[in-house]
Design a protein around this motif. Sequence first.
Motif, PDB file in Angstrom:
ATOM      1  N   PRO A  46      -1.241  -3.509  -5.710  1.00  0.00           N
ATOM      2  CA  PRO A  46      -1.150  -2.763  -4.458  1.00  0.00           C
ATOM      3  C   PRO A  46      -2.306  -1.776  -4.293  1.00  0.00           C
ATOM      4  O   PRO A  46      -3.027  -1.464  -5.250  1.00  0.00           O
ATOM      5  N   GLU A  47      -2.447  -1.288  -3.076  1.00  0.00           N
ATOM      6  CA  GLU A  47      -3.428  -0.237  -2.808  1.00  0.00           C
ATOM      7  C   GLU A  47      -2.714   1.115  -2.987  1.00  0.00           C
ATOM      8  O   GLU A  47      -1.670   1.354  -2.401  1.00  0.00           O
ATOM      9  N   ILE A  48      -3.298   1.970  -3.815  1.00  0.00           N
ATOM     10  CA  ILE A  48      -2.725   3.295  -4.043  1.00  0.00           C
ATOM     11  C   ILE A  48      -3.699   4.349  -3.540  1.00  0.00           C
ATOM     12  O   ILE A  48      -4.833   4.452  -4.037  1.00  0.00           O
ATOM     13  N   ILE A  49      -3.265   5.083  -2.531  1.00  0.00           N
ATOM     14  CA  ILE A  49      -4.106   6.124  -1.944  1.00  0.00           C
ATOM     15  C   ILE A  49      -3.631   7.475  -2.469  1.00  0.00           C
ATOM     16  O   ILE A  49      -2.490   7.886  -2.216  1.00  0.00           O
ATOM     17  N   VAL A  50      -4.491   8.157  -3.206  1.00  0.00           N
ATOM     18  CA  VAL A  50      -4.135   9.462  -3.771  1.00  0.00           C
ATOM     19  C   VAL A  50      -4.412  10.551  -2.741  1.00  0.00           C
ATOM     20  O   VAL A  50      -5.506  10.607  -2.152  1.00  0.00           O
ATOM     21  N   ASP A  51      -3.422  11.372  -2.510  1.00  0.00           N
ATOM     22  CA  ASP A  51      -3.559  12.479  -1.548  1.00  0.00           C
ATOM     23  C   ASP A  51      -4.381  13.597  -2.191  1.00  0.00           C
ATOM     24  O   ASP A  51      -3.930  14.268  -3.117  1.00  0.00           O
ATOM     25  N   LEU A  61       5.635   8.992  -4.762  1.00  0.00           N
ATOM     26  CA  LEU A  61       5.008   7.885  -4.039  1.00  0.00           C
ATOM     27  C   LEU A  61       5.776   7.628  -2.752  1.00  0.00           C
ATOM     28  O   LEU A  61       6.993   7.821  -2.701  1.00  0.00           O
ATOM     29  N   ALA A  62       5.063   7.171  -1.729  1.00  0.00           N
ATOM     30  CA  ALA A  62       5.699   6.892  -0.444  1.00  0.00           C
ATOM     31  C   ALA A  62       5.000   5.730   0.229  1.00  0.00           C
ATOM     32  O   ALA A  62       3.821   5.442  -0.033  1.00  0.00           O
ATOM     33  N   SER A  63       5.752   5.051   1.100  1.00  0.00           N
ATOM     34  CA  SER A  63       5.123   4.007   1.916  1.00  0.00           C
ATOM     35  C   SER A  63       4.106   4.678   2.839  1.00  0.00           C
ATOM     36  O   SER A  63       4.175   5.878   3.106  1.00  0.00           O
ATOM     37  N   ARG A  64       3.158   3.905   3.365  1.00  0.00           N
ATOM     38  CA  ARG A  64       2.073   4.504   4.158  1.00  0.00           C
ATOM     39  C   ARG A  64       2.585   5.195   5.409  1.00  0.00           C
ATOM     40  O   ARG A  64       1.991   6.168   5.874  1.00  0.00           O
ATOM     41  N   ALA A 117       0.855  -1.184   0.000  1.00  0.00           N
ATOM     42  CA  ALA A 117       0.000   0.000   0.000  1.00  0.00           C
ATOM     43  C   ALA A 117       0.895   1.239   0.000  1.00  0.00           C
ATOM     44  O   ALA A 117       1.866   1.306   0.751  1.00  0.00           O
ATOM     45  N   VAL A 118       0.541   2.205  -0.848  1.00  0.00           N
ATOM     46  CA  VAL A 118       1.364   3.406  -0.974  1.00  0.00           C
ATOM     47  C   VAL A 118       0.490   4.650  -1.028  1.00  0.00           C
ATOM     48  O   VAL A 118      -0.708   4.583  -1.342  1.00  0.00           O
ATOM     49  N   LEU A 119       1.121   5.779  -0.715  1.00  0.00           N
ATOM     50  CA  LEU A 119       0.494   7.086  -0.866  1.00  0.00           C
ATOM     51  C   LEU A 119       1.030   7.736  -2.127  1.00  0.00           C
ATOM     52  O   LEU A 119       2.228   7.643  -2.420  1.00  0.00           O
ATOM     53  N   LEU A 120       0.174   8.392  -2.877  1.00  0.00           N
ATOM     54  CA  LEU A 120       0.585   9.042  -4.123  1.00  0.00           C
ATOM     55  C   LEU A 120       0.208  10.518  -4.071  1.00  0.00           C
ATOM     56  O   LEU A 120      -0.908  10.869  -3.666  1.00  0.00           O
ATOM     57  N   ARG A 121       1.138  11.348  -4.504  1.00  0.00           N
ATOM     58  CA  ARG A 121       0.881  12.787  -4.548  1.00  0.00           C
ATOM     59  C   ARG A 121       1.246  13.294  -5.950  1.00  0.00           C
ATOM     60  O   ARG A 121       2.263  12.899  -6.511  1.00  0.00           O
ATOM     61  N   CYS A 122       0.382  14.150  -6.484  1.00  0.00           N
ATOM     62  CA  CYS A 122       0.611  14.705  -7.812  1.00  0.00           C
ATOM     63  C   CYS A 122       0.170  16.166  -7.829  1.00  0.00           C
ATOM     64  O   CYS A 122      -0.308  16.696  -6.818  1.00  0.00           O
ATOM     65  N   ARG A 123       0.321  16.810  -8.982  1.00  0.00           N
ATOM     66  CA  ARG A 123      -0.187  18.178  -9.113  1.00  0.00           C
ATOM     67  C   ARG A 123      -1.718  18.133  -9.210  1.00  0.00           C
ATOM     68  O   ARG A 123      -2.294  17.154  -9.704  1.00  0.00           O
ATOM     69  N   LYS A 124      -2.342  19.187  -8.763  1.00  0.00           N
ATOM     70  CA  LYS A 124      -3.802  19.226  -8.802  1.00  0.00           C
ATOM     71  C   LYS A 124      -4.311  19.137 -10.236  1.00  0.00           C
ATOM     72  O   LYS A 124      -5.313  18.461 -10.522  1.00  0.00           O
ATOM     73  N   ASP A 125      -3.591  19.772 -11.167  1.00  0.00           N
ATOM     74  CA  ASP A 125      -3.990  19.730 -12.578  1.00  0.00           C
ATOM     75  C   ASP A 125      -3.862  18.340 -13.183  1.00  0.00           C
ATOM     76  O   ASP A 125      -4.494  18.051 -14.215  1.00  0.00           O
ATOM     77  N   ASP A 126      -3.027  17.474 -12.556  1.00  0.00           N
ATOM     78  CA  ASP A 126      -2.803  16.132 -13.102  1.00  0.00           C
ATOM     79  C   ASP A 126      -3.690  15.074 -12.455  1.00  0.00           C
ATOM     80  O   ASP A 126      -3.611  13.891 -12.826  1.00  0.00           O
ATOM     81  N   LEU A 127      -4.526  15.474 -11.508  1.00  0.00           N
ATOM     82  CA  LEU A 127      -5.281  14.494 -10.716  1.00  0.00           C
ATOM     83  C   LEU A 127      -6.136  13.585 -11.591  1.00  0.00           C
ATOM     84  O   LEU A 127      -6.132  12.355 -11.416  1.00  0.00           O
ATOM     85  N   HIS A 128      -6.853  14.160 -12.538  1.00  0.00           N
ATOM     86  CA  HIS A 128      -7.749  13.341 -13.370  1.00  0.00           C
ATOM     87  C   HIS A 128      -6.965  12.367 -14.247  1.00  0.00           C
ATOM     88  O   HIS A 128      -7.393  11.224 -14.462  1.00  0.00           O
ATOM     89  N   LEU A 129      -5.786  12.803 -14.748  1.00  0.00           N
ATOM     90  CA  LEU A 129      -4.973  11.897 -15.559  1.00  0.00           C
ATOM     91  C   LEU A 129      -4.392  10.772 -14.718  1.00  0.00           C
ATOM     92  O   LEU A 129      -4.350   9.610 -15.144  1.00  0.00           O
TER      93      LEU A 129
END
Length: 230
Positions: A162-167, A192-195, A129-141
């Motif tokens: 794996p489980e991917i949790i988008v911030d 991406l980061a570990s939980r 399981a991981v946490l994912l962070r991106c730009r706000k403009d890229d969220l939908h992509l």
Amino acid sequence: MNDADVSKQIQQMVRFIRQEAEEKANEISVSAEEEFNIEKLQLVEAEKKKIRQEYERKEKQVDIRKKIEYSMQLNASRIKVLQGQDDVVNSMKEAAAKELLNVSRDHHVYRKLLNDLIVQSLLRLKEPAVLLRCRKDDLHLVESVLDSAKEEYARKAGVHPPEIIVDNLVYLPPAPSHHNAHDLHCSGGVVLASRDGKIVCENTLDARLDVVFRKKLPEIRKWLFGQVAA
């Protein structure tokens, strides 16, 4: 012996004594003059030696000063050359960073790139399981490629998807612009980061550029300046 003979003998003795005295005086005079000349010569030579030593000392000082000045000028020239080279290299990196902005403008190409970056990050983390962070403009992509990225990772790693949790609360900084040129910015990509947050994989386009630039810097310098800089 009569008085005449006595007088004559006395006169001879007087002349002898006077001649001897004159000769002795001449010897003393000659000796004194020789000693004076020798002493004078020694004083002159000593003064010449002193003058030569002083001249040599000053000549060495001038030579040392010239060497120091030359060394300082040489170092200043080297620093100027190195600074000029750094300016050229930095301008190349800035130009490359500007080109990165074009990557996210083609959504079809950028969508595929985001998928590959997420898969690569998952392969590095190897976390269920991981946490994912991106730009706000890229969220939908990013959300549109999550399922395919998870399946591709599972297939390559031989594990369950794996489980991917988008911030959705904290995003990466936006792309640089004229309005926020000096603020934090991000040209695209993901982090991406570990939980628990202990393991982080920064796979933004800016981070990738930094890595590639550091790795290729010797080649870039050789190509630009004809030598490999240490």
